[in-house]
Design a protein around this motif. Structure first.
Motif, PDB file in Angstrom:
ATOM      1  N   ILE A   1       0.819  -1.216   0.000  1.00 13.99           N
ATOM      2  CA  ILE A   1       0.000   0.000   0.000  1.00 13.99           C
ATOM      3  C   ILE A   1       0.850   1.263   0.000  1.00 13.99           C
ATOM      4  O   ILE A   1       0.445   2.292  -0.560  1.00 13.99           O
ATOM      5  CB  ILE A   1      -0.967  -0.020   1.205  1.00 13.99           C
ATOM      6  N   GLN A   2       2.040   1.209   0.600  1.00 15.01           N
ATOM      7  CA  GLN A   2       2.844   2.434   0.637  1.00 15.01           C
ATOM      8  C   GLN A   2       3.358   2.827  -0.754  1.00 15.01           C
ATOM      9  O   GLN A   2       3.848   3.940  -0.941  1.00 15.01           O
ATOM     10  CB  GLN A   2       4.005   2.281   1.610  1.00 15.01           C
ATOM     11  N   LYS A   3       3.216   1.921  -1.739  1.00 11.51           N
ATOM     12  CA  LYS A   3       3.524   2.282  -3.121  1.00 11.51           C
ATOM     13  C   LYS A   3       2.429   3.178  -3.695  1.00 11.51           C
ATOM     14  O   LYS A   3       2.662   3.901  -4.673  1.00 11.51           O
ATOM     15  CB  LYS A   3       3.677   1.020  -3.971  1.00 11.51           C
ATOM     16  N   LEU A   4       1.249   3.101  -3.117  1.00  9.54           N
ATOM     17  CA  LEU A   4       0.140   3.950  -3.541  1.00  9.54           C
ATOM     18  C   LEU A   4       0.074   5.240  -2.732  1.00  9.54           C
ATOM     19  O   LEU A   4      -0.264   6.296  -3.264  1.00  9.54           O
ATOM     20  CB  LEU A   4      -1.190   3.191  -3.387  1.00  9.54           C
ATOM     21  N   GLN A   5       0.398   5.137  -1.451  1.00 10.08           N
ATOM     22  CA  GLN A   5       0.323   6.297  -0.569  1.00 10.08           C
ATOM     23  C   GLN A   5       1.391   6.183   0.510  1.00 10.08           C
ATOM     24  O   GLN A   5       1.435   5.203   1.245  1.00 10.08           O
ATOM     25  CB  GLN A   5      -1.061   6.386   0.073  1.00 10.08           C
ATOM     26  N   ASP A   6       2.262   7.178   0.590  1.00 10.96           N
ATOM     27  CA  ASP A   6       3.321   7.186   1.595  1.00 10.96           C
ATOM     28  C   ASP A   6       2.718   7.520   2.958  1.00 10.96           C
ATOM     29  O   ASP A   6       2.132   8.592   3.139  1.00 10.96           O
ATOM     30  CB  ASP A   6       4.385   8.221   1.218  1.00 10.96           C
ATOM     31  N   PRO A   7       2.854   6.598   3.944  1.00  7.22           N
ATOM     32  CA  PRO A   7       2.273   6.880   5.269  1.00  7.22           C
ATOM     33  C   PRO A   7       2.928   8.058   5.967  1.00  7.22           C
ATOM     34  O   PRO A   7       2.301   8.720   6.804  1.00  7.22           O
ATOM     35  CB  PRO A   7       2.509   5.580   6.046  1.00  7.22           C
ATOM     36  N   GLY A   8       4.187   8.337   5.628  1.00 10.46           N
ATOM     37  CA  GLY A   8       4.860   9.476   6.245  1.00 10.46           C
ATOM     38  C   GLY A   8       4.348  10.804   5.731  1.00 10.46           C
ATOM     39  O   GLY A   8       4.302  11.799   6.466  1.00 10.46           O
ATOM     40  N   ALA A   9       3.912  10.833   4.452  1.00  8.31           N
ATOM     41  CA  ALA A   9       3.430  12.076   3.858  1.00  8.31           C
ATOM     42  C   ALA A   9       1.984  12.371   4.250  1.00  8.31           C
ATOM     43  O   ALA A   9       1.625  13.519   4.508  1.00  8.31           O
ATOM     44  CB  ALA A   9       3.560  12.003   2.332  1.00  8.31           C
ATOM     45  N   ASP A  10       1.160  11.342   4.287  1.00  7.75           N
ATOM     46  CA  ASP A  10      -0.260  11.533   4.634  1.00  7.75           C
ATOM     47  C   ASP A  10      -0.751  10.271   5.330  1.00  7.75           C
ATOM     48  O   ASP A  10      -1.223   9.326   4.679  1.00  7.75           O
ATOM     49  CB  ASP A  10      -1.076  11.816   3.373  1.00  7.75           C
TER      50      ASP A  10
ATOM     51  N   THR B   1      -9.662   0.076   3.564  1.00  4.75           N
ATOM     52  CA  THR B   1     -10.325  -0.364   2.334  1.00  4.75           C
ATOM     53  C   THR B   1      -9.812  -1.732   1.910  1.00  4.75           C
ATOM     54  O   THR B   1     -10.591  -2.603   1.488  1.00  4.75           O
ATOM     55  CB  THR B   1     -10.100   0.655   1.205  1.00  4.75           C
ATOM     56  N   ALA B   2      -8.497  -1.935   2.017  1.00  4.53           N
ATOM     57  CA  ALA B   2      -7.920  -3.249   1.703  1.00  4.53           C
ATOM     58  C   ALA B   2      -8.472  -4.317   2.641  1.00  4.53           C
ATOM     59  O   ALA B   2      -8.717  -5.462   2.228  1.00  4.53           O
ATOM     60  CB  ALA B   2      -6.394  -3.187   1.810  1.00  4.53           C
ATOM     61  N   THR B   3      -8.688  -3.958   3.904  1.00  4.56           N
ATOM     62  CA  THR B   3      -9.285  -4.895   4.862  1.00  4.56           C
ATOM     63  C   THR B   3     -10.694  -5.276   4.445  1.00  4.56           C
ATOM     64  O   THR B   3     -11.096  -6.447   4.539  1.00  4.56           O
ATOM     65  CB  THR B   3      -9.307  -4.264   6.268  1.00  4.56           C
ATOM     66  N   PHE B   4     -11.457  -4.292   3.955  1.00  2.23           N
ATOM     67  CA  PHE B   4     -12.815  -4.561   3.477  1.00  2.23           C
ATOM     68  C   PHE B   4     -12.786  -5.554   2.315  1.00  2.23           C
ATOM     69  O   PHE B   4     -13.545  -6.533   2.306  1.00  2.23           O
ATOM     70  CB  PHE B   4     -13.480  -3.253   3.049  1.00  2.23           C
ATOM     71  N   PHE B   5     -11.906  -5.333   1.339  1.00  2.00           N
ATOM     72  CA  PHE B   5     -11.813  -6.237   0.191  1.00  2.00           C
ATOM     73  C   PHE B   5     -11.312  -7.616   0.618  1.00  2.00           C
ATOM     74  O   PHE B   5     -11.743  -8.638   0.070  1.00  2.00           O
ATOM     75  CB  PHE B   5     -10.908  -5.647  -0.884  1.00  2.00           C
TER      76      PHE B   5
ATOM     77  N   PRO C   1      -9.325   6.676  -6.660  1.00  2.00           N
ATOM     78  CA  PRO C   1      -8.523   6.311  -7.840  1.00  2.00           C
ATOM     79  C   PRO C   1      -7.755   5.010  -7.674  1.00  2.00           C
ATOM     80  O   PRO C   1      -7.319   4.416  -8.658  1.00  2.00           O
ATOM     81  CB  PRO C   1      -7.567   7.509  -7.989  1.00  2.00           C
ATOM     82  N   TYR C   2      -7.546   4.574  -6.424  1.00  2.00           N
ATOM     83  CA  TYR C   2      -6.736   3.384  -6.185  1.00  2.00           C
ATOM     84  C   TYR C   2      -7.576   2.148  -5.870  1.00  2.00           C
ATOM     85  O   TYR C   2      -7.033   1.145  -5.403  1.00  2.00           O
ATOM     86  CB  TYR C   2      -5.775   3.630  -5.015  1.00  2.00           C
ATOM     87  N   VAL C   3      -8.885   2.201  -6.105  1.00  2.00           N
ATOM     88  CA  VAL C   3      -9.746   1.112  -5.660  1.00  2.00           C
ATOM     89  C   VAL C   3      -9.355  -0.218  -6.315  1.00  2.00           C
ATOM     90  O   VAL C   3      -9.377  -1.276  -5.670  1.00  2.00           O
ATOM     91  CB  VAL C   3     -11.227   1.456  -5.925  1.00  2.00           C
ATOM     92  N   GLY C   4      -8.962  -0.192  -7.597  1.00  2.00           N
ATOM     93  CA  GLY C   4      -8.550  -1.422  -8.278  1.00  2.00           C
ATOM     94  C   GLY C   4      -7.284  -2.010  -7.684  1.00  2.00           C
ATOM     95  O   GLY C   4      -7.190  -3.223  -7.443  1.00  2.00           O
ATOM     96  N   ASP C   5      -6.295  -1.141  -7.429  1.00  2.00           N
ATOM     97  CA  ASP C   5      -5.038  -1.608  -6.839  1.00  2.00           C
ATOM     98  C   ASP C   5      -5.259  -2.127  -5.419  1.00  2.00           C
ATOM     99  O   ASP C   5      -4.663  -3.124  -5.013  1.00  2.00           O
ATOM    100  CB  ASP C   5      -4.015  -0.467  -6.818  1.00  2.00           C
ATOM    101  N   VAL C   6      -6.105  -1.443  -4.658  1.00  2.00           N
ATOM    102  CA  VAL C   6      -6.376  -1.878  -3.286  1.00  2.00           C
ATOM    103  C   VAL C   6      -7.117  -3.213  -3.287  1.00  2.00           C
ATOM    104  O   VAL C   6      -6.885  -4.059  -2.414  1.00  2.00           O
ATOM    105  CB  VAL C   6      -7.182  -0.802  -2.528  1.00  2.00           C
ATOM    106  N   ALA C   7      -7.992  -3.439  -4.274  1.00  2.51           N
ATOM    107  CA  ALA C   7      -8.690  -4.728  -4.378  1.00  2.51           C
ATOM    108  C   ALA C   7      -7.698  -5.860  -4.627  1.00  2.51           C
ATOM    109  O   ALA C   7      -7.838  -6.961  -4.071  1.00  2.51           O
ATOM    110  CB  ALA C   7      -9.734  -4.672  -5.488  1.00  2.51           C
ATOM    111  N   LYS C   8      -6.673  -5.611  -5.460  1.00  2.00           N
ATOM    112  CA  LYS C   8      -5.632  -6.626  -5.690  1.00  2.00           C
ATOM    113  C   LYS C   8      -4.873  -6.923  -4.403  1.00  2.00           C
ATOM    114  O   LYS C   8      -4.564  -8.083  -4.102  1.00  2.00           O
ATOM    115  CB  LYS C   8      -4.663  -6.142  -6.775  1.00  2.00           C
ATOM    116  N   VAL C   9      -4.582  -5.864  -3.649  1.00  2.00           N
ATOM    117  CA  VAL C   9      -3.925  -6.061  -2.350  1.00  2.00           C
ATOM    118  C   VAL C   9      -4.806  -6.921  -1.447  1.00  2.00           C
ATOM    119  O   VAL C   9      -4.327  -7.847  -0.781  1.00  2.00           O
ATOM    120  CB  VAL C   9      -3.635  -4.695  -1.674  1.00  2.00           C
TER     121      VAL C   9
END
Length: 713
Positions: A214-223, A233-237, A388-396
């Motif tokens: 997931i940090q490839k989609l969103q840096d936890p340090g930045a936001d 969301t990944a937990t939901f999927f 915008p990342y819903v597809g990538d998060v579903a793969k995760v």
């Protein structure tokens, strides 16, 4: 010929003490340099004419008991050949697909049929018992069982609280999310799960897997808020996929991650997790987002070139030694089983007091600081289902669902086999899925079965999943009243707690056993290990799955063949390499293909091997190396292993038939399966070989020798 009086003990020794089988490397090299039993070992004899089966058709009707007895007494080899040739038409592809769908729906259908004839109230109760197993075992629950569950629940809670905080930091989430994950999922699993011992909560491997992708989609340090939303969301999927696997009975998908791949993956993940804890153990401020060993070691090496406080390292290592010594004492003395369980909590309490009393945070010791108190807040509004990342998060979510289910089911089955009860895999998937779906609504990240806490739960004498309820209530109390006391908890202690749990994840005995039993499985194991170690967690998984599939493909396209001989004292025909005492039939080459499918991928390979054997036999005859001047006159293909055949396989058999005819050799087939003989009849291959189709290899041999071979052997 060997005597038929061979006793049972001698035959058992043939099975138990065969020659060492060829290794994988030898099997794959056989195509260029044939290593299998040479056809020159086969003794030739004078060719005989086959007894051709008649073309009369048998009525395809189910015989009565009297007719079966009459058939058993009076049936001849010719009649038995007709049974093969005139069987009913096998089910087609569409029928097989529909059978699969019906099988998937049969469970629900049977339940519906049984409920339809019951009174409405009883039907409702039955449905509820099916969904919530607690309604079944809860009827026999008593105070004695509760005493055991209470002790076990308090014991695993003492281990769960510090681990949950540590795993949340490993997942790059705020500490309270780990505690939230130890509240709602265990409560739901307690009423829906079928395992009595499994302890639910966050685990190390999943806590590493989530941020690595997931940090490839969103840096936890930045936001951190945006990152947390993606994790939820990944937990939901993950829950959606897990529940779907159980609903549609798709548990076989978990098997794509082989045992060997999981062993290597977990071992590599354990090392990566351990290296990640160097951040807390050394008090490193800046740490790379990449999880590979090179990036982590570079960060550690760079940290030594800057001023750093050794207090974190000393404090963390001291309590790490305390936890490991406690675990050793618990193993040596079974009465002290509680000591390794409470050691992490004692470490947190003592280290927090030390830092608070000495003001260690003013001297460079990193502390947890604020942990939000209160029960699980709602997180429904945090789910990014339209982002915008819903597809990538579903793969995760799919990858995490498979890994989490694999770990949970492996843990649950291990302990259910010890206790001697059945654990329903599909219900487990439904329970895991539902608890993660609800968990994603209540600020939890992915929860699954923890091996370390489950082992403690079992050792503490748990009787039912009520121990999970006790653990969850204990965590609720901690969230309500004790979070402020954890303000001064040093991060080095959390790192030491996670490090103490890692040695059990690296199982060298299993790795050695895999190496000893199957070299290709070992390749999948080390592929996953080094993929995780030097690339990333998902690359390690991809490498392991790729190697496992490659193994299946190689076995399919290079199946190998074996020559058969008659086992003395029996009517069985066995591999002459495995059973050197097997008698090779003069003038007959009996070949069995070691594959379930004869298709475009392997048919030509098998045909060329047989043709080479015939060529080698002919050359030996020319040089006078055989015991008789007569060459092989018959090739029998034992098709007992073949489940199906395609058009390429049939075309290859036709080419083989032409090659054999040119050499003056007849071809016969024995024991073809339903789909195979049906397709051979449709393609008229049976007519091309003169109808030489037999139920067994023995009858094919007898037919070529006029029935005399049985007495000769």
């Amino acid at each position: 010929m060997a005597s038929s009086a061979t006793n049972h003990g001698e035959k058992a020794n043939w099975v138990l003490h065969p020659p060492r089988p060829p290794g994988r490397w030898r099997e794959f090299m056989e195509f260029s340099g044939d290593q299998e039993t040479s056809p020159m070992d086969i003794l030739p004899s004078s060719p005989k004419h086959f007894k051709q089966p008649s073309t009369a058709s048998l009525a395809v009707e189910t015989p009565t008991a009297e007719e079966k007895l009459d058939l058993e007494k009076n049936s001849s080899p010719v009649q038995r050949s007709e049974w093969v040739l005139n069987g009913p038409e096998p089910p087609g592809l569409w029928h097989e697909l529909m059978d699969s769908v019906r099988e998937t729906a049969s469970y629900c259908g049977n339940k519906y049929s049984s409920l339809k004839n019951q009174p409405a109230l009883k039907s409702v109760v039955s449905i509820q018992q099916e969904i919530f197993p607690i309604l079944v075992w809860g009827r026999s629950y008593n105070i004695s069982k509760f005493k055991h569950d209470l002790l076990a629940g308090l014991t695993i809670a003492s281990l769960c609280i510090p681990q949950s905080i540590g795993y949340a930091t490993l997942a790059k989430l705020d500490p309270q999310y780990g505690l939230y994950t130890s509240v709602v999922p265990p409560l739901i699993y307690a009423v829906m799960g079928t395992s009595r011992e499994i302890a639910i909560g966050p685990v190390a491997v999943v806590s590493l897997l989530l941020p690595s992708m997931i940090q490839k989609l969103q840096d936890p340090g930045a936001d951190s808020i945006a990152y947390t939303k993606l994790v939820l969301t990944a937990t939901f999927f993950t829950g959606i996929f897990q529940a779907s696997f159980g609903l549609f009975r798709l548990g076989f998908l978990v098997d794509f991650l082989s045992h060997a791949a999981i062993v290597g993956f977990v071992a590599g993940a354990a090392i990566i997790i351990g290296l990640q804890q160097l951040k807390g153990l050394l008090g490193i401020t800046h740490f790379p987002t990449n999880t590979d060993v090179i990036s982590v070691m570079e960060a550690v090496w760079t940290s030594f070139h800057h001023p750093w406080s050794p207090h974190n390292f000393i404090l963390g290592c001291s309590f790490l030694c305390f936890i490991l010594i406690s675990r050793y004492l618990g193993k040596k003395n079974k009465k002290l089983f509680w000591l390794p369980a409470v050691a992490p909590l004692l470490s947190v309490i003592l280290s927090t007091l030390i830092v608070y009393l000495t003001r260690g945070d003013k001297h460079g010791i990193k502390i947890v600081k604020h942990i939000k108190d209160g029960l699980n807040p709602s997180s429904v509004n945090l789910l990014e289902l339209n982002g915008p990342y819903v597809g990538d998060v579903a793969k995760v979510g799919l990858i995490v669902a498979l890994v989490a289910l694999t770990e949970a089911i492996a843990v649950g089955r291990s302990f259910s086999s010890i206790k001697g009860y059945h654990m329903d895999g599909n219900k487990e998937m439904m329970a895991m899925g539902f608890m993660n779906i609800v968990g994603s609504f209540t600020s939890c990240y992915v929860a699954t079965g923890s091996f370390s806490r489950t082992a403690v739960n079992y050792s503490a004498g748990c009787e039912t999943p009520v121990s999970n309820i006790v653990m969850a209530i204990t965590v609720i109390i901690s969230l309500q009243f004790l979070t402020k006391l954890l303000y001064y908890t040093p991060t080095a202690i959390l790192a030491s707690i996670i490090l103490s749990a890692l040695p059990g994840l690296v199982d060298l005995n299993k790795v050695y056993r895999i190496w000893k039993v199957d070299k290709l499985d070992f390749l999948a194991c080390i592929g996953a290990f080094f993929g995780v170690l030097f690339a990333s967690v998902e690359i390690g998984l991809l490498v392991a799955v790729t190697i496992s599939f490659t193994k299946i493909i190689l076995i399919s396209i290079r199946p190998g063949t074996e020559t058969l001989g008659k086992l003395p004292g029996t009517e069985m025909f066995c591999d002459t390499a495995q059973y050197p005492m097997a008698i090779k039939i003069p003038g007959v080459m009996i070949i069995r293909v070691k594959s379930a499918l004869f298709c475009f991928a392997n048919a030509n390979f098998v045909k060329e091997r047989i043709v080479r054997w015939i060529t080698a036999q002919k050359a030996a005859d020319t040089k006078g190396q055989t015991k008789d001047k007569e060459a092989t006159h018959l090739v029998i293909l034992d098709m007992s292993n073949l489940i199906n055949i395609d058009t390429s396989g049939i075309a290859t058999l036709e080419e083989l038939q032409k090659n054999l005819i040119s050499e003056g050799i007849e071809l016969a087939i024995a024991n073809p399966r339903w789909q195979v003989i049906h397709k051979l009849k449709l393609s008229n291959f049976v007519g091309k070989i003169g109808g030489r189709v037999f139920v067994t290899v023995g009858e094919a041999v007898d037919a070529s020798f006029g029935g005399k071979i049985a007495t000769a052997c």
